[in-house]
Design an enzyme around this catalytic site. Structure first.
Site, PDB file in Angstrom:
ATOM      1  N   HIS A 207      44.474  28.492  29.509  1.00 11.80           N
ATOM      2  CA  HIS A 207      45.541  29.510  29.564  1.00 11.80           C
ATOM      3  C   HIS A 207      46.670  28.944  30.422  1.00 11.80           C
ATOM      4  O   HIS A 207      46.618  28.986  31.647  1.00 11.80           O
ATOM      5  CB  HIS A 207      44.923  30.774  30.182  1.00 11.80           C
ATOM      6  CG  HIS A 207      45.884  31.898  30.436  1.00 11.80           C
ATOM      7  ND1 HIS A 207      45.791  33.111  29.791  1.00 11.80           N
ATOM      8  CD2 HIS A 207      46.938  32.021  31.277  1.00 11.80           C
ATOM      9  CE1 HIS A 207      46.743  33.916  30.228  1.00 11.80           C
ATOM     10  NE2 HIS A 207      47.454  33.279  31.128  1.00 11.80           N
ATOM     11  N   CYS A 240      52.418  36.898  35.842  1.00  7.40           N
ATOM     12  CA  CYS A 240      51.640  37.813  36.686  1.00  7.40           C
ATOM     13  C   CYS A 240      52.575  38.481  37.685  1.00  7.40           C
ATOM     14  O   CYS A 240      53.274  37.805  38.440  1.00  7.40           O
ATOM     15  CB  CYS A 240      50.553  37.036  37.422  1.00  7.40           C
ATOM     16  SG  CYS A 240      49.631  38.069  38.571  1.00  7.40           S
ATOM     17  N   ASN A 249      54.091  32.464  29.598  1.00  7.57           N
ATOM     18  CA  ASN A 249      52.990  31.659  29.054  1.00  7.57           C
ATOM     19  C   ASN A 249      53.570  30.588  28.147  1.00  7.57           C
ATOM     20  O   ASN A 249      54.720  30.677  27.713  1.00  7.57           O
ATOM     21  CB  ASN A 249      52.087  32.540  28.181  1.00  7.57           C
ATOM     22  CG  ASN A 249      51.370  33.610  28.957  1.00  7.57           C
ATOM     23  OD1 ASN A 249      51.981  34.564  29.391  1.00  7.57           O
ATOM     24  ND2 ASN A 249      50.077  33.457  29.120  1.00  7.57           N
TER      25      ASN A 249
HETATM   26  N1  COA Z   1      41.460  51.942  35.790  1.00 11.98           N
HETATM   27  C1  COA Z   1      42.118  53.063  36.176  1.00 11.98           C
HETATM   28  N2  COA Z   1      42.210  53.478  37.448  1.00 11.98           N
HETATM   29  C2  COA Z   1      41.591  52.739  38.377  1.00 11.98           C
HETATM   30  C3  COA Z   1      40.891  51.569  38.037  1.00 11.98           C
HETATM   31  C4  COA Z   1      40.849  51.176  36.702  1.00 11.98           C
HETATM   32  N3  COA Z   1      40.225  50.064  36.300  1.00 11.98           N
HETATM   33  N4  COA Z   1      40.393  51.042  39.175  1.00 11.98           N
HETATM   34  C5  COA Z   1      40.742  51.850  40.171  1.00 11.98           C
HETATM   35  N5  COA Z   1      41.479  52.885  39.702  1.00 11.98           N
HETATM   36  C6  COA Z   1      42.071  53.978  40.473  1.00 11.98           C
HETATM   37  C7  COA Z   1      41.052  54.683  41.315  1.00 11.98           C
HETATM   38  O1  COA Z   1      40.409  55.700  40.603  1.00 11.98           O
HETATM   39  C8  COA Z   1      41.904  55.223  42.443  1.00 11.98           C
HETATM   40  O2  COA Z   1      42.610  56.351  41.965  1.00 11.98           O
HETATM   41  P1  COA Z   1      43.033  57.584  42.929  1.00 11.98           P
HETATM   42  O3  COA Z   1      43.996  56.991  43.926  1.00 11.98           O
HETATM   43  O4  COA Z   1      43.659  58.540  41.990  1.00 11.98           O
HETATM   44  O5  COA Z   1      41.751  58.024  43.547  1.00 11.98           O
HETATM   45  C9  COA Z   1      42.936  54.116  42.646  1.00 11.98           C
HETATM   46  O6  COA Z   1      42.999  53.429  41.392  1.00 11.98           O
HETATM   47  C10 COA Z   1      42.563  53.156  43.763  1.00 11.98           C
HETATM   48  O7  COA Z   1      41.238  52.670  43.531  1.00 11.98           O
HETATM   49  P2  COA Z   1      40.601  51.472  44.388  1.00 11.98           P
HETATM   50  O8  COA Z   1      39.263  51.194  43.844  1.00 11.98           O
HETATM   51  O9  COA Z   1      40.727  51.792  45.858  1.00 11.98           O
HETATM   52  O10 COA Z   1      41.509  50.278  43.974  1.00 11.98           O
HETATM   53  P3  COA Z   1      42.584  49.439  44.795  1.00 11.98           P
HETATM   54  O11 COA Z   1      43.735  50.285  45.217  1.00 11.98           O
HETATM   55  O12 COA Z   1      41.887  48.624  45.827  1.00 11.98           O
HETATM   56  O13 COA Z   1      43.090  48.475  43.622  1.00 11.98           O
HETATM   57  C11 COA Z   1      42.516  47.433  41.508  1.00 11.98           C
HETATM   58  C12 COA Z   1      42.190  47.586  42.990  1.00 11.98           C
HETATM   59  C13 COA Z   1      41.688  46.269  40.991  1.00 11.98           C
HETATM   60  C14 COA Z   1      42.169  48.698  40.776  1.00 11.98           C
HETATM   61  C15 COA Z   1      44.040  47.148  41.349  1.00 11.98           C
HETATM   62  O14 COA Z   1      44.432  46.195  42.295  1.00 11.98           O
HETATM   63  C16 COA Z   1      44.388  46.659  39.963  1.00 11.98           C
HETATM   64  O15 COA Z   1      44.291  47.399  38.986  1.00 11.98           O
HETATM   65  N6  COA Z   1      44.816  45.399  39.840  1.00 11.98           N
HETATM   66  C17 COA Z   1      45.145  44.808  38.531  1.00 11.98           C
HETATM   67  C18 COA Z   1      46.066  43.670  38.723  1.00 11.98           C
HETATM   68  C19 COA Z   1      46.460  43.068  37.386  1.00 11.98           C
HETATM   69  O16 COA Z   1      46.298  43.623  36.316  1.00 11.98           O
HETATM   70  N7  COA Z   1      47.038  41.879  37.494  1.00 11.98           N
HETATM   71  C20 COA Z   1      47.509  41.157  36.372  1.00 11.98           C
HETATM   72  C21 COA Z   1      46.436  40.427  35.639  1.00 11.98           C
HETATM   73  S1  COA Z   1      46.203  38.797  36.234  1.00 11.98           S
HETATM   74 ZN    ZN Z   2      48.646  34.291  32.516  1.00 16.05          ZN
END
Ligand code: COA
Ligand code: ZN
Length: 312
Positions: A207, A240, A249
């Site tokens: 990737h 990202c 990409n």
């Molecule tokens: N789908 C939907 N909601 C989600 C979720 C998911 N997969 N994971 C967590 N949540 C929600 C929780 O329910 C919580 O909601 P609330 O505030 O209403 O209670 C909130 O998000 C925080 O949850 P928490 O477990 O404490 O997560 P966090 O704040 O530590 O964040 C991730 C962690 C992983 C959820 C977040 O950083 C994320 O989604 N990152 C994705 C990054 C991404 O896509 N990057 C690009 C790809 S490389």
């Molecule tokens: Zn990528």
């Protein structure tokens, strides 16, 4: 040229591309663009992510997108999931494949998913259980596999350890993500050989991002190493939101053009793919990086009267 005669081009623009766009792309438009990609012959597509909608609002409609696309054509619809909640949402939506992701570097993993690498890996056991109960295969992606924008060089042994954990957890493949385009041919060859030696059971997908202009050169190295799965984004979208300096990409049309000119089969219709990319550009409303979509294939002729004769 030695190497694979047939390659899987996995389209990741609907995930890696749309996640970084400032404007939300309407769900109906997403569905139409994905259908155009599948019509062009794309058979593996990362259509969205089941991540927190607060972290990535652009992909909050993952389930609606999947419910709307044409699934009768034999394309495999994969989505990113970061945790158990994402796996439950992805299973309920009916994805064909889940992709977990973790970074090889601590600081990018923290920025991206707010936890340590070890915490991410431990959390994947729940994802595997949920996916297993639903009968959905899981692959693992390693972000910053070729270098990290915050930490610099990433040891190959680190990438190998994470891939080994993926295999032990029961995953069916490993993707090496070049989050900010830090891969070079030397690193690609080194990492592919190392994984082949230490985790030979796991098929490798590459990737690349074209951040430094050598994305397709890295593909050439991957081909020479026998790798036959490449991820790319139509029109050259991508990046990202949680990495400094992330850009597009490698572009799917440019990749497919190069593979076809090398005599490598993809099953993709380049003309239809370019039409989808041009549609994407129209939707986004700015020039996108893809080059073959603008120039056309090498042997596409132009009417001679289109160009003035130099006189004087
Ligand atoms: N789908 C939907 N909601 C989600 C979720 C998911 N997969 N994971 C967590 N949540 C929600 C929780 O329910 C919580 O909601 P609330 O505030 O209403 O209670 C909130 O998000 C925080 O949850 P928490 O477990 O404490 O997560 P966090 O704040 O530590 O964040 C991730 C962690 C992983 C959820 C977040 O950083 C994320 O989604 N990152 C994705 C990054 C991404 O896509 N990057 C690009 C790809 S490389
Ligand atoms: Zn990528």
């Amino acid at each position: 040229m030695p190497g694979p005669r047939k390659v899987t081009v996995a389209e990741v623009g609907p995930r890696d591309g749309w996640q970084i766009e400032p404007e939300f792309i309407p769900t109906e438009t997403k569905i139409q663009l994905i259908d155009e990609l599948v019509d062009a012959g794309i058979r593996v597509i990362e259509f969205s992510s089941f991540v927190s909608p607060k972290a990535v609002p652009q992909l909050a409609d993952a389930a609606e997108v999947l419910a709307g696309v044409d699934r009768t054509r034999g394309a495999k619809f994969a989505a990113l999931v970061p945790n158990a909640k994402g796996a439950e949402r992805a299973a309920a939506a009916g994805v064909d494949e889940m992709r977990v992701f973790v970074s090889a570097s601590e600081s990018h993993n923290r920025k991206n998913v707010n936890r340590s690498v070890e915490e991410s890996l431990e959390g994947f056991a729940d994802v595997m259980r949920i996916a297993g109960e639903a009968g959905i295969p899981v692959e693992g992606a390693i972000a910053t596999s070729f270098g990290c924008p915050f930490e610099g060089a990433v040891p190959v042994t680190r990438v190998g350890e994470i891939a080994r954990r993926f295999y032990d957890l029961g995953m069916q493949g490993v993707g090496l993500g070049d989050t900010t385009g830090m891969a070079t041919p030397t690193l690609v060859a080194e990492r592919c050989r190392y994984l082949r030696q230490h985790v030979p059971e796991l098929p490798i997908a590459l990737h690349f991002h074209n951040t430094r202009g050598i994305g397709l050169v890295n593909v050439m190295t991957g081909l020479a190493e026998g790798i036959d799965i490449y991820e790319s984004s139509f029109a050259g979208l991508g990046g990202c939101p949680f990495a400094a300096g992330a850009t597009g990409n490698i572009c799917t049309e440019d990749l497919v053009y190069m593979l076809h000119e090398l005599g490598i089969e993809t099953g993709i219709d380049l003309e239809r793919l370019c039409a989808a990319a041009l549609h994407m550009e129209e939707v986004i409303g700015r020039t996108l990086p893809g080059q073959v979509m603008k120039a056309g294939p090498r042997l596409q002729l132009h009417p001679i009267d289109e160009v003035e004769t130099a006189v004087g």
